[in-house]
Design an enzyme around this catalytic site. Structure first.
Site, PDB file in Angstrom:
ATOM      1  N   CYS A 193      65.416  50.384  69.681  1.00  0.00           N
ATOM      2  CA  CYS A 193      66.845  50.752  69.714  1.00  0.00           C
ATOM      3  C   CYS A 193      67.025  52.269  69.690  1.00  0.00           C
ATOM      4  CB  CYS A 193      67.594  50.189  68.513  1.00  0.00           C
ATOM      5  SG  CYS A 193      67.154  48.526  68.057  1.00  0.00           S
ATOM      6  N   ASP A 194      66.234  52.963  68.867  1.00  0.00           N
ATOM      7  CA  ASP A 194      66.558  54.351  68.545  1.00  0.00           C
ATOM      8  C   ASP A 194      65.632  55.412  69.144  1.00  0.00           C
ATOM      9  OD1 ASP A 194      68.663  53.386  67.110  1.00  0.00           O
ATOM     10  OD2 ASP A 194      67.634  53.407  65.184  1.00  0.00           O
ATOM     11  N   CYS A 243      64.035  50.276  63.969  1.00  0.00           N
ATOM     12  CA  CYS A 243      63.952  49.702  65.314  1.00  0.00           C
ATOM     13  C   CYS A 243      63.632  50.795  66.339  1.00  0.00           C
ATOM     14  CB  CYS A 243      65.268  49.013  65.653  1.00  0.00           C
ATOM     15  SG  CYS A 243      65.270  48.271  67.280  1.00  0.00           S
TER      16      CYS A 243
END
Ligand code: NAP
Length: 323
Positions: A147-148, A144
């Protein structure tokens, strides 16, 4: 506004007109329309927002200009709360038919009953299945980008894939990482041209085409990725600290088959134009279906959810009329 939907007062064993399985955009939309059809509705899902939790800014949902995904989920919750639709966070293990009703078995909250079901369980991320992938998941390997990406500030990374997720991810990562390698197995992209063009403008992005990842190496964290050119057979080692695997999703074939739902040749739940499945009174919506495969959008999932609710309403009305 909350990121979590309200559960109101739902008791195990309680009977509903419709139970919606899933908590992504298709499920929320199905819940809204079911409630507006005045059907007693329950939503059961694992994560509010589903895959939407992995998105950043959303700018392709008509009317919600440049909204953050988290805010979109809050708005979805607010909208179904307005209609007092309860939503509980749990895993649906299975469902079965008993007489003319369905019994939905959850992991933690027991069983619930309904005359009709809408399955909107989404899809799971596809893995590369190469040495080092499992070992370094969470230690440099991520599924992701949204997200990261911030975790890889000033570090070099690889993004694998040639679809919207990979190109959107590469665009975002280019703002944090020192260098972004986009490794794609072909030299043409599945991604929308707007994403490809945007990434091509980034000075710190390098495309490695007709190539696949063979191995991910490191110590405690990822240090290297071995990439092979499919045309020449040559391999190359990239010094990177992050590997973003953005190669699409697996269809929900196992859950579907275990519960008697027919799937198409790609393993997605087979539906007709009213989102009816092969099981009487069971509808499906969103990414778990084979409808509009290759064009997965929040707005198309929401559309399918609305149609499934309409299908359930028609089915229940007919059922009552026949009694
Ligand atoms: P996708 O469209 O299925 O693309 C997957 C990419 O990964 C393809 O380029 C594919 O290569 C490659 N791939 C698949 N298996 C592979 C493997 N084993 N090894 C190496 N490469 C592999 O998946 P996605 O990009 O995650 O998108 C999924 C859906 O969500 C799409 O419908 C997409 O449009 C939608 N989406 C939309 C947005 C947006 O509109 N903002 C953002 C993200 C996702 P080939 O091209 O050679 O098959």
């Amino acid at each position: 506004m909350s990121l979590l939907p309200r559960s109101f007062d739902v008791k195990p064993g309680e009977k509903f007109d419709v139970i919606i399985i899933g908590m992504g955009p298709a499920a929320y939309s199905a819940a809204l329309y079911s409630a507006r059809y005045m059907l007693k509705t329950l939503v059961i899902g694992e994560t509010p927002g589903g895959q939407l939790t992995e998105a950043g800014e959303v700018d392709d949902y008509l009317g919600l200009i440049g909204i953050q995904a988290a805010d979109m989920i809050k708005v979805f919750n607010k909208h179904i709360e307005k209609y007092n639709v309860p939503a509980i966070m749990d895993t649906v293990e299975s469902f079965r038919r008993e007489g003319d009703e369905y019994i939905v078995k959850t992991k933690r909250r027991g069983e619930f009953k309904a005359d009709s079901l809408i399955v909107a369980i989404g899809v799971k991320r596809r893995k590369l299945n190469v040495p080092g992938e499992a070992e370094f998941t969470g230690r440099g390997v991520s599924y992701c980008s949204v997200c990261d990406a911030p975790l890889f500030k000033n570090k070099p990374v690889v993004v694998v894939g040639g679809g919207d997720s990979a190109l959107e991810g590469a665009e975002l990562l280019s703002r944090y990482a020192t260098k972004v390698y986009v490794v794609h197995r072909r030299d043409e992209f599945r991604a929308q041209p707007i994403y490809v063009e945007s990434v091509k403008q980034k000075p710190n992005v390098e495309f490695i085409l007709n190539s696949v990842v063979k191995e991910i190496k490191g110590d405690k964290l990822v240090r290297k990725v071995v990439v092979q050119n499919l045309k020449t057979g040559e391999t190359r080692e990239l010094d990177v600290n992050g590997v973003f695997v953005e190669i699409g999703f697996e269809p929900p074939t196992d859950f579907a088959r275990q519960n008697g739902l027919e799937v198409d040749n790609h393993g997605y739940i087979k539906v007709d134009e009213w989102m009816r499945t092969n099981l009487e009174g069971v509808f499906a919506a969103g990414d778990c279906t084979g409808m509009w495969l290759g064009f997965r959008q929040i707005i198309t999932s929401a559309a399918q959810g609305a149609v499934a609710a309409r299908g359930a309403f028609t089915y229940l009305t007919e059922k009552k009329r026949k009694k």
